[in-house]
Design a protein around this motif. Structure first.
Motif, PDB file in Angstrom:
ATOM      1  N   PRO A   1       0.810  -1.227   0.000  1.00 46.09           N
ATOM      2  CA  PRO A   1       0.000   0.000   0.000  1.00 46.09           C
ATOM      3  C   PRO A   1       0.839   1.270   0.000  1.00 46.09           C
ATOM      4  O   PRO A   1       0.400   2.303  -0.524  1.00 46.09           O
ATOM      5  N   ILE A   2       2.048   1.208   0.558  1.00 43.81           N
ATOM      6  CA  ILE A   2       2.911   2.394   0.564  1.00 43.81           C
ATOM      7  C   ILE A   2       3.351   2.735  -0.849  1.00 43.81           C
ATOM      8  O   ILE A   2       3.484   3.906  -1.210  1.00 43.81           O
ATOM      9  N   THR A   3       3.561   1.718  -1.682  1.00 46.62           N
ATOM     10  CA  THR A   3       3.920   1.962  -3.076  1.00 46.62           C
ATOM     11  C   THR A   3       2.833   2.763  -3.783  1.00 46.62           C
ATOM     12  O   THR A   3       3.111   3.733  -4.502  1.00 46.62           O
ATOM     13  N   HIS A   4       1.592   2.387  -3.586  1.00 54.52           N
ATOM     14  CA  HIS A   4       0.481   3.100  -4.226  1.00 54.52           C
ATOM     15  C   HIS A   4       0.336   4.515  -3.653  1.00 54.52           C
ATOM     16  O   HIS A   4       0.030   5.462  -4.389  1.00 54.52           O
ATOM     17  N   LEU A   5       0.556   4.653  -2.350  1.00 57.40           N
ATOM     18  CA  LEU A   5       0.467   5.981  -1.737  1.00 57.40           C
ATOM     19  C   LEU A   5       1.554   6.901  -2.278  1.00 57.40           C
ATOM     20  O   LEU A   5       1.290   8.069  -2.598  1.00 57.40           O
ATOM     21  N   VAL A   6       2.768   6.392  -2.383  1.00 56.62           N
ATOM     22  CA  VAL A   6       3.870   7.194  -2.919  1.00 56.62           C
ATOM     23  C   VAL A   6       3.594   7.565  -4.374  1.00 56.62           C
ATOM     24  O   VAL A   6       3.791   8.721  -4.787  1.00 56.62           O
ATOM     25  N   ALA A   7       3.118   6.616  -5.162  1.00 59.78           N
ATOM     26  CA  ALA A   7       2.826   6.889  -6.578  1.00 59.78           C
ATOM     27  C   ALA A   7       1.747   7.966  -6.710  1.00 59.78           C
ATOM     28  O   ALA A   7       1.846   8.856  -7.563  1.00 59.78           O
ATOM     29  N   ALA A   8       0.718   7.907  -5.855  1.00 59.52           N
ATOM     30  CA  ALA A   8      -0.362   8.892  -5.921  1.00 59.52           C
ATOM     31  C   ALA A   8       0.134  10.275  -5.513  1.00 59.52           C
ATOM     32  O   ALA A   8      -0.150  11.274  -6.191  1.00 59.52           O
ATOM     33  N   CYS A   9       0.883  10.355  -4.416  1.00 55.93           N
ATOM     34  CA  CYS A   9       1.405  11.649  -3.947  1.00 55.93           C
ATOM     35  C   CYS A   9       2.432  12.213  -4.922  1.00 55.93           C
ATOM     36  O   CYS A   9       2.440  13.421  -5.207  1.00 55.93           O
ATOM     37  N   ARG A  10       3.273  11.348  -5.463  1.00 54.22           N
ATOM     38  CA  ARG A  10       4.289  11.791  -6.420  1.00 54.22           C
ATOM     39  C   ARG A  10       3.628  12.339  -7.678  1.00 54.22           C
ATOM     40  O   ARG A  10       4.051  13.367  -8.222  1.00 54.22           O
ATOM     41  N   GLY A  11       2.589  11.660  -8.156  1.00 55.38           N
ATOM     42  CA  GLY A  11       1.891  12.134  -9.341  1.00 55.38           C
ATOM     43  C   GLY A  11       1.228  13.484  -9.116  1.00 55.38           C
ATOM     44  O   GLY A  11       1.296  14.368  -9.978  1.00 55.38           O
ATOM     45  N   LEU A  12       0.603  13.674  -7.954  1.00 53.87           N
ATOM     46  CA  LEU A  12      -0.039  14.953  -7.651  1.00 53.87           C
ATOM     47  C   LEU A  12       0.982  16.079  -7.575  1.00 53.87           C
ATOM     48  O   LEU A  12       0.760  17.183  -8.103  1.00 53.87           O
ATOM     49  N   MET A  13       2.098  15.820  -6.936  1.00 55.87           N
ATOM     50  CA  MET A  13       3.110  16.866  -6.764  1.00 55.87           C
ATOM     51  C   MET A  13       3.846  17.176  -8.061  1.00 55.87           C
ATOM     52  O   MET A  13       4.277  18.311  -8.286  1.00 55.87           O
ATOM     53  N   GLN A  14       3.978  16.188  -8.929  1.00 55.91           N
ATOM     54  CA  GLN A  14       4.688  16.404 -10.188  1.00 55.91           C
ATOM     55  C   GLN A  14       3.766  16.853 -11.314  1.00 55.91           C
ATOM     56  O   GLN A  14       4.232  17.092 -12.430  1.00 55.91           O
ATOM     57  N   GLY A  15       2.482  16.937 -11.023  1.00 55.43           N
ATOM     58  CA  GLY A  15       1.544  17.367 -12.056  1.00 55.43           C
ATOM     59  C   GLY A  15       1.141  16.273 -13.010  1.00 55.43           C
ATOM     60  O   GLY A  15       0.615  16.553 -14.099  1.00 55.43           O
ATOM     61  N   THR A  16       1.335  15.013 -12.627  1.00 51.72           N
ATOM     62  CA  THR A  16       0.948  13.872 -13.465  1.00 51.72           C
ATOM     63  C   THR A  16       0.052  12.947 -12.655  1.00 51.72           C
ATOM     64  O   THR A  16       0.343  11.753 -12.516  1.00 51.72           O
ATOM     65  N   ALA A  17      -1.004  13.498 -12.092  1.00 47.25           N
ATOM     66  CA  ALA A  17      -1.867  12.742 -11.186  1.00 47.25           C
ATOM     67  C   ALA A  17      -2.445  11.508 -11.866  1.00 47.25           C
ATOM     68  O   ALA A  17      -2.858  11.553 -13.030  1.00 47.25           O
ATOM     69  N   ASP A  18      -2.448  10.392 -11.126  1.00 46.94           N
ATOM     70  CA  ASP A  18      -2.975   9.122 -11.614  1.00 46.94           C
ATOM     71  C   ASP A  18      -4.265   8.830 -10.839  1.00 46.94           C
ATOM     72  O   ASP A  18      -4.222   8.528  -9.644  1.00 46.94           O
ATOM     73  N   ALA A  19      -5.403   8.916 -11.521  1.00 50.22           N
ATOM     74  CA  ALA A  19      -6.690   8.715 -10.857  1.00 50.22           C
ATOM     75  C   ALA A  19      -6.809   7.319 -10.268  1.00 50.22           C
ATOM     76  O   ALA A  19      -7.416   7.127  -9.208  1.00 50.22           O
ATOM     77  N   GLY A  20      -6.216   6.328 -10.946  1.00 50.53           N
ATOM     78  CA  GLY A  20      -6.269   4.961 -10.450  1.00 50.53           C
ATOM     79  C   GLY A  20      -5.556   4.805  -9.119  1.00 50.53           C
ATOM     80  O   GLY A  20      -6.064   4.160  -8.194  1.00 50.53           O
ATOM     81  N   GLU A  21      -4.361   5.407  -9.012  1.00 51.89           N
ATOM     82  CA  GLU A  21      -3.602   5.317  -7.757  1.00 51.89           C
ATOM     83  C   GLU A  21      -4.314   6.069  -6.629  1.00 51.89           C
ATOM     84  O   GLU A  21      -4.350   5.603  -5.487  1.00 51.89           O
ATOM     85  N   ILE A  22      -4.864   7.232  -6.953  1.00 52.24           N
ATOM     86  CA  ILE A  22      -5.574   8.014  -5.930  1.00 52.24           C
ATOM     87  C   ILE A  22      -6.781   7.231  -5.419  1.00 52.24           C
ATOM     88  O   ILE A  22      -7.030   7.164  -4.204  1.00 52.24           O
TER      89      ILE A  22
END
Length: 280
Positions: A234-255
């Motif tokens: 679950p930490i992998t998905h959380l990091v991917a979601a936060c990283r995408g939001l901060m980098q401007g490449t948000a992933d709706a699936g991860e969120i």
């Protein structure tokens, strides 16, 4: 000369006075679940006010984590500290905040050992209020830790592609997940007998979850057997979601994955915590 003795006088209140004192007046309304939880959350903040050393883990620890891993892995993995920081900082933010969640269980166990929660359970308030309030108070700690890491990152050269909005959404998502994850440690806080046991079990769970993830490197570079664990972590998905939001490449699936997992954690471990709390 004859001595005179004075009989002590006994005061007998009038019936009208007793009636006025003992008469059942209008009782205060029972506090709502929200009001009771916020009050217990305020108690958690007052504990920080009187023992400010508790903020060490949300100030010094995140700074140390950010500096250590940025300069330890930056040149070796990315060839540039600044370039690696763009990838690392959201992951380090998640790692630091998630590790801090274990202190919810430690604090709860300490209150139980002191007998504080025995008194809380006698109050005419919503039963989970003391537990929910404690986590509410810890949410401020999560926000402080995330803010400290963000400030350090900006000083070192972190530039979020998602702008201020993406950063705030990423921190918000992290706090929501951390609130849910804290229920795991409240369960351990009630289940285990000492705060050292709670901390020991917490570290055994947190270290594999945070370090065997995509915080430091992408899972593609890992062996197949390790990548399987990393991809369901679950930490992998959380990091991917936060990283995408901060980098401007948000992933709706991860969120969505993070929000659903947070709801499941709250439902499962919140229920288990309340059962243990009622039987304690």
């Amino acid at each position: 000369m004859t001595a005179t003795t004075t009989e002590p006088t006994t005061y007998t209140p009038a019936a009208e006075s007793l009636t006025a004192v003992l008469a059942a007046g209008e009782q205060p309304a029972r506090p709502s679940a929200w009001s009771a939880s916020v009050t217990f959350g305020w108690r958690a903040l007052l504990k920080i006010k009187h023992v400010p050393e508790q903020l060490f883990d949300v100030t010094a620890f995140p700074i140390m984590m950010t500096l250590m891993f940025t300069y330890l892995f930056g040149g070796a993995l990315a060839g540039s500290v600044t370039e690696y920081l763009q990838f690392l900082l959201p992951g380090i933010m998640v790692t630091s905040v998630v590790m801090i969640t274990m202190y919810t269980g430690v604090g709860l166990n300490t209150d139980i050992q002191k007998g504080v929660f025995d008194r809380f359970r006698t109050l005419p308030v919503w039963r989970p209020a003391a537990l929910v309030g404690a986590i509410f108070g810890d949410m401020l700690r999560y926000f402080l830790a995330a803010t400290v890491i963000l400030v350090v990152g900006l000083v070192l050269g972190f530039r979020p592609g998602g702008g201020a909005g993406g950063v705030l959404l990423g921190i918000g998502l992290l706090i929501v997940f951390s609130f849910a994850f804290s229920w795991v440690w409240t369960m351990f806080g009630l289940l285990l007998r000492t705060e050292k046991s709670v901390m020991g079990v917490s570290m055994m769970v947190l270290f594999p979850l945070t370090f065997l993830s995509n915080v430091f490197v992408e899972p593609d570079t890992m062996p197949g057997w390790l990548r399987v664990f990393t991809e369901v972590n679950p930490i992998t998905h959380l990091v991917a979601a936060c990283r995408g939001l901060m980098q401007g490449t948000a992933d709706a699936g991860e969120i969505t994955w993070v929000l659903v997992s947070a709801a499941v954690l709250t439902a499962v471990f919140g229920t288990l915590t309340m059962r243990l709390y009622n039987r304690k």
